[in-house]
Design an enzyme around this catalytic site. Structure first.
Site, PDB file in Angstrom:
ATOM      1  N   THR A  40      69.175 -73.969 -29.007  1.00 47.32           N
ATOM      2  CA  THR A  40      69.253 -76.315 -28.888  1.00 47.32           C
ATOM      3  C   THR A  40      68.318 -75.798 -27.790  1.00 47.32           C
ATOM      4  O   THR A  40      68.356 -75.603 -26.931  1.00 47.32           O
ATOM      5  CB  THR A  40      70.188 -76.144 -28.954  1.00 47.32           C
ATOM      6  OG1 THR A  40      70.760 -76.271 -30.520  1.00 47.32           O
ATOM      7  CG2 THR A  40      70.130 -78.128 -29.556  1.00 47.32           C
ATOM      8  N   SER A  77      77.014 -81.412 -33.290  1.00 45.26           N
ATOM      9  CA  SER A  77      77.764 -81.122 -31.882  1.00 45.26           C
ATOM     10  C   SER A  77      76.406 -82.103 -30.618  1.00 45.26           C
ATOM     11  O   SER A  77      77.027 -81.876 -29.537  1.00 45.26           O
ATOM     12  CB  SER A  77      78.355 -79.816 -31.919  1.00 45.26           C
ATOM     13  OG  SER A  77      78.915 -79.581 -32.409  1.00 45.26           O
TER      14      SER A  77
HETATM   15  O1  DON Z   1      73.788 -79.878 -34.391  1.00 46.90           O
HETATM   16  C1  DON Z   1      74.063 -79.180 -33.699  1.00 46.90           C
HETATM   17  O2  DON Z   1      75.697 -79.308 -33.808  1.00 46.90           O
HETATM   18  C2  DON Z   1      74.294 -77.306 -34.326  1.00 46.90           C
HETATM   19  N1  DON Z   1      73.136 -77.069 -34.687  1.00 46.90           N
HETATM   20  C3  DON Z   1      73.316 -76.655 -32.789  1.00 46.90           C
HETATM   21  C4  DON Z   1      72.553 -75.685 -32.677  1.00 46.90           C
HETATM   22  C5  DON Z   1      72.939 -75.222 -31.538  1.00 46.90           C
HETATM   23  O3  DON Z   1      73.251 -76.018 -29.773  1.00 46.90           O
HETATM   24  C6  DON Z   1      72.759 -73.916 -31.015  1.00 46.90           C
HETATM   25  N2  DON Z   1      72.499 -73.835 -29.080  1.00 46.90           N
HETATM   26  N3  DON Z   1      72.487 -73.484 -28.604  1.00 46.90           N
END
Ligand code: DON
Length: 592
Positions: A400, A472
């Site tokens: 992310t 998150s």
């Molecule tokens: O929205 C969320 O909580 C997850 N889809 C975030 C994914 C994530 O942070 C992966 N990486 N570092």
């Protein structure tokens, strides 16, 4: 503009500009004893996880754009230069402090389940979760929100034209940019995923015709981009061009929507043009809490980030963590016990506020924290089994990206965006040049069964048509005691995002660390299940033994998060820190 697409030097330029500024101390006395310093600027600052994209944002500030223009230009550029997390096919959240208005806004551009999605769509005949279907198929894709979100923010608050903020991303995609070491490595690691999709394979691996270049051929006979080679993405440039000309309609209707629908029809996905046409962003009030007199503004549901962060700060507020000390066993013990309590609520109480009532006020109240605090034993870990929940499997899938921006008008932007996994489900839209998210895995596929982040969630986060999966992501802004804007931060890291943000804030507010040290300091994480503390490298063996003596189990894990952060200085100017855990990032000042 100093930003130069396609120039081999561009990446290095931005980095060395940032490095030069490392030498500038905000206040030498204050900085005594701190090993690392933030980048300083006499004006605004852009910090993101990729140096060219940060450079794009800083150039937009120099051209008279505000923090929103810069954040949106940076986010679109990350869709080109950081393809594992920057995106057009994903979603995210933005928290904005409007300097001139002295008011905060939150924008929800989280993906939505398509209208034909069902609660049981990821269960196989035996009633078990089919992990491949939930993460790797086109069913794993939720209706993308990024394009609508970035354009909504820019359209409402930006000062420049839409065309001006999209132009740098278009140019980066069209002319290409030199592949940097972390991208070359990331594409190599993701090659089994990306090679299994013919469209993604064409986008991210050099044309396989012609003689092999030294070092460019993998064991499987696949050619990889080498460091310094130019990655061009003409289809993505064309898609960005449509968005620039037509706005959101260029993505959610017309040619792109037809291409996306055709892919879904051909390969068993659910999203059609009706779903795309029905996608809406939501302007929301940020969740607001206080911590030691400071105001903390963060993302409300459907992110769990803000609620859980405020709950953690409330739980920890009365403890004198400055006295027990940074990363001492006593401090870590209290943090971990608080984390387990807060994640228990996160997993059972939160969901999409568009579809159900969420007890945000109760969960974020000081009174509720006080009632929970009694469950924390000061010297002894409470085993998770005594708190509730079902045991999940841990996972480390991470990608992310978070960017933070400060501008001269005293505005701050914290923006986190994602495809969920690195490169999402690895499936690209033919002809359109972008990858699709696998955000449907953030829903509860089956109550009590863990998702990719080991999160065991409840019915409130079940899959339903039009619903947004619980997230998150925790873009966060902190105001000084007098209400003036101070700090913006956030992070990737799946379920670890919330605890990463918590630690940046505690390090900065309570432990006397400057912004760079606050970001750099080793991190830990606990989320109820698994019943253990994940720790980065850097915790002393003595501390670990003391924690074990209190009944904790510790597990050394990979580095957590990438908390790209900015601060506004009281006398004007700003500071920025790109989290060194991801060295491709950069803090680029608007001016030295
Ligand atoms: O929205 C969320 O909580 C997850 N889809 C975030 C994914 C994530 O942070 C992966 N990486 N570092």
């Amino acid at each position: 503009m100093e930003w130069q697409p396609g120039g081999v030097a561009a990446h290095g330029l931005a980095v060395s500009a940032a490095l030069l500024c490392l030498a500038v101390l905000a206040n030498p006395l204050q900085e005594q004893g701190q090993r690392v310093q933030p980048v300083a600027s006499s004006a605004g600052m852009v910090v993101s996880q990729e140096a060219l994209a940060s450079g794009v944002g800083a150039a937009i500030l120099r051209r008279g754009g505000n923090a929103i223009d810069a954040a949106v230009a940076t986010a679109f550029a990350l869709g080109v230069t950081l393809p594992q997390a920057g995106n057009l096919g994903g979603g995210g959240f933005l928290v904005f402090w409007h300097g001139p208005q002295r008011r905060a806004y939150a924008l929800n551009f989280r993906e939505m389940a398509p209208r034909r999605a069902t609660a049981q769509m990821f269960l196989n005949g035996a009633g078990d979760v089919d992990r491949a279907r939930a993460t790797r198929s086109l069913l794993s894709t939720a209706v993308p929100g990024s394009v609508a979100g970035l354009l909504a923010a820019q359209g409402r608050f930006g000062r420049l034209s839409r065309q001006a903020v999209l132009a740098p991303a278009i140019e980066l995609a069209e002319r290409g940019f030199p592949v940097y070491p972390q991208l070359a490595e990331s594409l190599r690691q993701a090659s089994p995923l990306l090679q299994s999709d013919t469209t993604a394979k064409r986008l991210f691996f050099p044309n396989n015709s012609g003689p092999a270049q030294p070092g460019g051929l993998g064991a499987s006979g696949v050619h990889f981009y080498r460091v310094g080679e130019i990655l061009r993405q003409p289809q993505l440039a064309a898609t960005l061009g449509l968005i620039s000309k037509q706005g959101a309609a260029g993505f959610y209707s017309g040619e792109i929507s037809r291409q996306l629908e055709a892919l879904m029809l051909a390969r068993g996905g659910l999203i059609d043009r009706q779903d795309l046409g029905a996608y809406r962003v939501r302007w929301q009030e940020p969740v607001r809490g206080s911590f030691r007199g400071l105001t903390v503004l963060s993302m409300p549901p459907p992110s769990s980030g803000g609620v859980t962060l405020l709950q953690l700060l409330n739980l920890l507020e009365p403890f004198d963590l400055a006295l027990t000390g940074l990363n001492s066993a006593s401090t870590i013990h209290l943090m971990v016990e608080a984390m387990n309590l807060a994640y228990r609520d996160r997993n059972s109480e939160l969901g999409d506020p568009d579809q159900m009532a969420i007890p945000v006020e109760r969960l974020t109240s000081k009174a509720y924290a006080e009632s929970l605090r009694g469950q924390i034993q000061l010297d002894r870990h409470t085993p998770s089994a005594q708190l509730a929940g079902l045991a999940p499997l841990p996972s480390n899938s991470t990608n992310t990206t978070h960017l933070s921006v400060a501008d001269r008008q005293g505005s701050l932007v914290a923006l986190t965006t994602t495809l969920n996994f690195a490169y999402g489900n690895g499936i690209a839209v033919p002809g359109a040049g972008f990858l699709l998210n696998n955000e449907m895995d953030d829903f509860t596929a089956k109550p009590g069964v863990a998702n990719a982040y080991g999160l065991v969630q409840g019915e409130r986060n079940a899959i339903a048509p039009g619903r947004r999966p619980l997230s998150s992501m925790t873009p966060t802004i902190v105001l000084n005691t007098d209400g003036s804007p101070w700090l913006a931060t956030g992070s990737p890291g799946g379920s670890r995002i919330i605890t990463t943000v918590l630690q940046v804030l505690l390090n900065r507010i309570l432990h006397g660390l400057n912004l760079a040290s606050a970001v750099l300091t080793p991190r830990l994480h606990s989320q109820l299940w698994p019943d253990q503390i994940s720790i980065e490298e850097g915790f002393s063996p003595d501390t670990q033994r003391l924690l074990e003596g209190k009944g904790h189990q510790l597990l050394r894990t990979a580095a957590m998060g990438s908390a790209n952060s900015v601060e506004l200085l009281p006398a004007g100017g700003s500071l920025g820190v790109a989290d060194p855990r991801r060295p491709e990032g950069a803090a680029v000042p608007e001016r030295p």
